[in-house]
Design an enzyme around this catalytic site. Structure first.
Site, PDB file in Angstrom:
ATOM      1  N   GLY A 111      83.632  74.886 -41.502  1.00 32.17           N
ATOM      2  CA  GLY A 111      82.793  75.758 -40.898  1.00 32.17           C
ATOM      3  C   GLY A 111      83.251  77.070 -41.489  1.00 32.17           C
ATOM      4  N   ALA A 112      83.831  77.089 -42.671  1.00 30.42           N
ATOM      5  CA  ALA A 112      84.686  78.434 -43.108  1.00 30.42           C
ATOM      6  C   ALA A 112      83.639  79.158 -43.828  1.00 30.42           C
ATOM      7  CB  ALA A 112      85.649  78.094 -43.858  1.00 30.42           C
TER       8      ALA A 112
ATOM      9  N   TYR B  73      78.016  71.128 -24.614  1.00 30.79           N
ATOM     10  CA  TYR B  73      79.113  71.765 -25.194  1.00 30.79           C
ATOM     11  C   TYR B  73      80.501  71.721 -24.733  1.00 30.79           C
ATOM     12  CZ  TYR B  73      81.120  76.060 -27.750  1.00 30.79           C
ATOM     13  OH  TYR B  73      82.082  76.904 -28.589  1.00 30.79           O
TER      14      TYR B  73
ATOM     15  N   THR C 129      82.080  68.502 -25.075  1.00 34.51           N
ATOM     16  CA  THR C 129      82.557  68.423 -26.411  1.00 34.51           C
ATOM     17  C   THR C 129      83.881  69.218 -26.776  1.00 34.51           C
ATOM     18  OG1 THR C 129      81.341  70.104 -27.403  1.00 34.51           O
ATOM     19  CG2 THR C 129      80.293  67.929 -27.466  1.00 34.51           C
ATOM     20  N   LYS C 130      83.942  70.293 -25.949  1.00 34.07           N
ATOM     21  CA  LYS C 130      85.024  70.905 -26.244  1.00 34.07           C
ATOM     22  C   LYS C 130      86.414  70.194 -25.572  1.00 34.07           C
ATOM     23  CE  LYS C 130      83.345  74.040 -29.307  1.00 34.07           C
ATOM     24  NZ  LYS C 130      84.096  73.877 -30.781  1.00 34.07           N
TER      25      LYS C 130
HETATM   26  N1  LIG Z   1      81.798  82.803 -31.360  1.00 37.75           N
HETATM   27  C1  LIG Z   1      82.233  82.195 -29.792  1.00 37.75           C
HETATM   28  O1  LIG Z   1      82.178  83.121 -28.964  1.00 37.75           O
HETATM   29  C2  LIG Z   1      82.879  81.153 -29.680  1.00 37.75           C
HETATM   30  C3  LIG Z   1      83.674  80.866 -28.284  1.00 37.75           C
HETATM   31  C4  LIG Z   1      84.202  79.664 -28.138  1.00 37.75           C
HETATM   32  C5  LIG Z   1      84.385  78.714 -29.170  1.00 37.75           C
HETATM   33  N2  LIG Z   1      83.777  78.963 -30.430  1.00 37.75           N
HETATM   34  C6  LIG Z   1      83.839  78.087 -31.245  1.00 37.75           C
HETATM   35  O2  LIG Z   1      84.316  78.565 -32.655  1.00 37.75           O
HETATM   36  C7  LIG Z   1      84.036  77.805 -33.537  1.00 37.75           C
HETATM   37  C8  LIG Z   1      83.639  78.548 -34.746  1.00 37.75           C
HETATM   38  O3  LIG Z   1      82.312  79.406 -34.112  1.00 37.75           O
HETATM   39  P1  LIG Z   1      81.525  80.729 -34.703  1.00 37.75           P
HETATM   40  O4  LIG Z   1      81.226  81.677 -33.558  1.00 37.75           O
HETATM   41  O5  LIG Z   1      82.476  81.171 -35.766  1.00 37.75           O
HETATM   42  O6  LIG Z   1      80.165  80.104 -35.246  1.00 37.75           O
HETATM   43  P2  LIG Z   1      79.430  80.421 -36.655  1.00 37.75           P
HETATM   44  O7  LIG Z   1      77.922  79.720 -36.314  1.00 37.75           O
HETATM   45  O8  LIG Z   1      79.266  81.726 -36.874  1.00 37.75           O
HETATM   46  O9  LIG Z   1      80.178  79.556 -37.641  1.00 37.75           O
HETATM   47  C9  LIG Z   1      79.959  78.295 -37.509  1.00 37.75           C
HETATM   48  C10 LIG Z   1      80.110  77.732 -39.004  1.00 37.75           C
HETATM   49  O10 LIG Z   1      79.947  76.194 -38.936  1.00 37.75           O
HETATM   50  C11 LIG Z   1      79.157  75.754 -39.882  1.00 37.75           C
HETATM   51  N3  LIG Z   1      78.531  74.278 -39.610  1.00 37.75           N
HETATM   52  C12 LIG Z   1      77.831  74.056 -38.440  1.00 37.75           C
HETATM   53  N4  LIG Z   1      77.407  73.055 -38.434  1.00 37.75           N
HETATM   54  C13 LIG Z   1      78.043  72.300 -39.486  1.00 37.75           C
HETATM   55  C14 LIG Z   1      77.832  70.899 -40.005  1.00 37.75           C
HETATM   56  N5  LIG Z   1      77.265  70.014 -39.659  1.00 37.75           N
HETATM   57  N6  LIG Z   1      78.588  70.729 -41.172  1.00 37.75           N
HETATM   58  C15 LIG Z   1      79.117  71.773 -41.796  1.00 37.75           C
HETATM   59  N7  LIG Z   1      79.288  72.919 -41.414  1.00 37.75           N
HETATM   60  C16 LIG Z   1      78.818  73.195 -40.181  1.00 37.75           C
HETATM   61  C17 LIG Z   1      78.326  76.623 -40.113  1.00 37.75           C
HETATM   62  O11 LIG Z   1      77.562  76.640 -41.050  1.00 37.75           O
HETATM   63  C18 LIG Z   1      78.797  78.282 -39.879  1.00 37.75           C
HETATM   64  O12 LIG Z   1      79.186  78.727 -40.892  1.00 37.75           O
HETATM   65  C19 LIG Z   1      82.824  76.631 -33.164  1.00 37.75           C
HETATM   66  O13 LIG Z   1      83.646  75.493 -32.782  1.00 37.75           O
HETATM   67  C20 LIG Z   1      82.622  77.318 -31.815  1.00 37.75           C
HETATM   68  O14 LIG Z   1      82.191  76.424 -30.684  1.00 37.75           O
HETATM   69  C21 LIG Z   1      83.342  80.183 -30.744  1.00 37.75           C
END
Ligand SMILES: NC(=O)c1ccc[n+]([C@@H]2O[C@H](COP(=O)([O-])OP(=O)(O)OC[C@H]3O[C@@H](n4cnc5c(N)ncnc54)[C@H](O)[C@@H]3O)[C@@H](O)[C@H]2O)c1
Length: 254
Positions: A12-13, A155, A158-159
């Site tokens: 997810g980078a 959600y 899962t976490k």
């Molecule tokens: N942003 C927040 O407030 C927050 C808070 C707590 C936890 N998180 C966790 O941090 C992590 C990153 O979140 P973010 O906010 O950067 O999200 P984001 O949506 O900006 O980025 C997530 C990336 O994962 C990719 N992705 C999603 N499904 C995919 C799949 N099936 N195969 C391959 N790639 C896939 C997306 O294309 C995207 O580039 C996640 O696990 C999220 O649950 C985020």
């Protein structure tokens, strides 16, 4: 003699927290970074940023919920880099809704993207680490998985699963000198968070209310999450495993 650059996979980078982690690692001892994302163009763009920082990168367009795609992607990385020293499970997805309003199709999507992907990546990558007797796994969970979160029941499940799985894997892998740790972001300014705000007026208000409850009074930046990942990934954390670190401005303190 200069130490050989280590290699990492970050899922997810293509944007958000994952992108920040990939860029941070490229400026550390992990100069070779594989950018896994379902959004192939985004992954490609991040490889260019890594190269501009002096690193080496490959973009792997992959749906992390599909076993064969994960196996092919990891094989590509092994062929290119020869080894995998670090796996960062970051990809995730969320939809803000009350549990009693949610439907099975959404649960399946949340469970597969957030948890099944971690199982598939670990099942595929960790054997390479076992064979070499070293490696590190860092997974991104969430404070929601530690203390629960209204409107994010599945959600949060899962976490929480990532946290429990990581502790168990840490116990199984310690004999192979592989560490497994978890970083729990609180609210972090990314496209995912903006997408949740955009879902509805109510969702926007919930995010504003949670932001006001953060002791530091603001949401985090992707770079602040990346810093914690970089610590677990570093040799300074060689004796740290099975741990969960919140990076959330004090939102949770237990
Ligand atoms: N942003 C927040 O407030 C927050 C808070 C707590 C936890 N998180 C966790 O941090 C992590 C990153 O979140 P973010 O906010 O950067 O999200 P984001 O949506 O900006 O980025 C997530 C990336 O994962 C990719 N992705 C999603 N499904 C995919 C799949 N099936 N195969 C391959 N790639 C896939 C997306 O294309 C995207 O580039 C996640 O696990 C999220 O649950 C985020």
């Amino acid at each position: 003699m200069a130490q050989e650059a280590k290699s990492a996979i970050v899922t997810g980078a293509g944007r958000g927290i994952g992108r920040a982690i990939a860029l941070k690692l490229a400026q550390s001892s992990y100069k070779r970074v594989a950018v896994f994302d379902i959004l192939g163009d985004n992954a490609q763009a991040v490889t260019k940023e890594i190269e501009a920082l002096g690193g080496e990168a490959i973009a792997v367009a992959v749906d992390l919920t599909k076993c064969q795609q994960v196996q092919n992607g990891v094989a590509e990385v092994v062929a290119k880099f020869g080894q995998i020293d670090l796996l960062v499970n970051n990809a995730g997805w969320d939809k803000l809704e009350l549990f009693l309003d949610s439907e099975e199709a959404t649960w399946e999507k949340v469970i597969s993207i957030n948890f099944k992907s971690v199982l598939l990546m670990c099942r595929t990558v960790v054997p390479h680490m076992v064979a070499r007797g070293s490696g590190k796994v860092v997974s991104i969970a969430s404070d929601a998985g530690r203390v629960g979160s209204m409107g994010e029941a599945v959600y949060s499940g899962t976490k929480g699963a990532i946290i429990a799985f990581s502790k168990s894997l840490a116990r199984e892998m310690a004999r192979h000198k592989i560490s497994v740790n978890v970083v729990c972001p609180g609210l972090t300014e990314t496209p995912l968070l903006q997408g949740i705000r955009d879902q509805s007026e109510k969702a926007h208000k919930v995010i504003d209310a949670v932001t006001r409850a953060i002791p530091f009074g603001r949401v985090g930046t992707p770079e602040e999450i990346a810093n914690a990942v970089a610590f677990f990934a570093s040799s300074e954390a060689d004796f740290v495993t099975g741990q969960t670190l919140s990076v959330s401005g004090g939102l949770t303190m237990c």
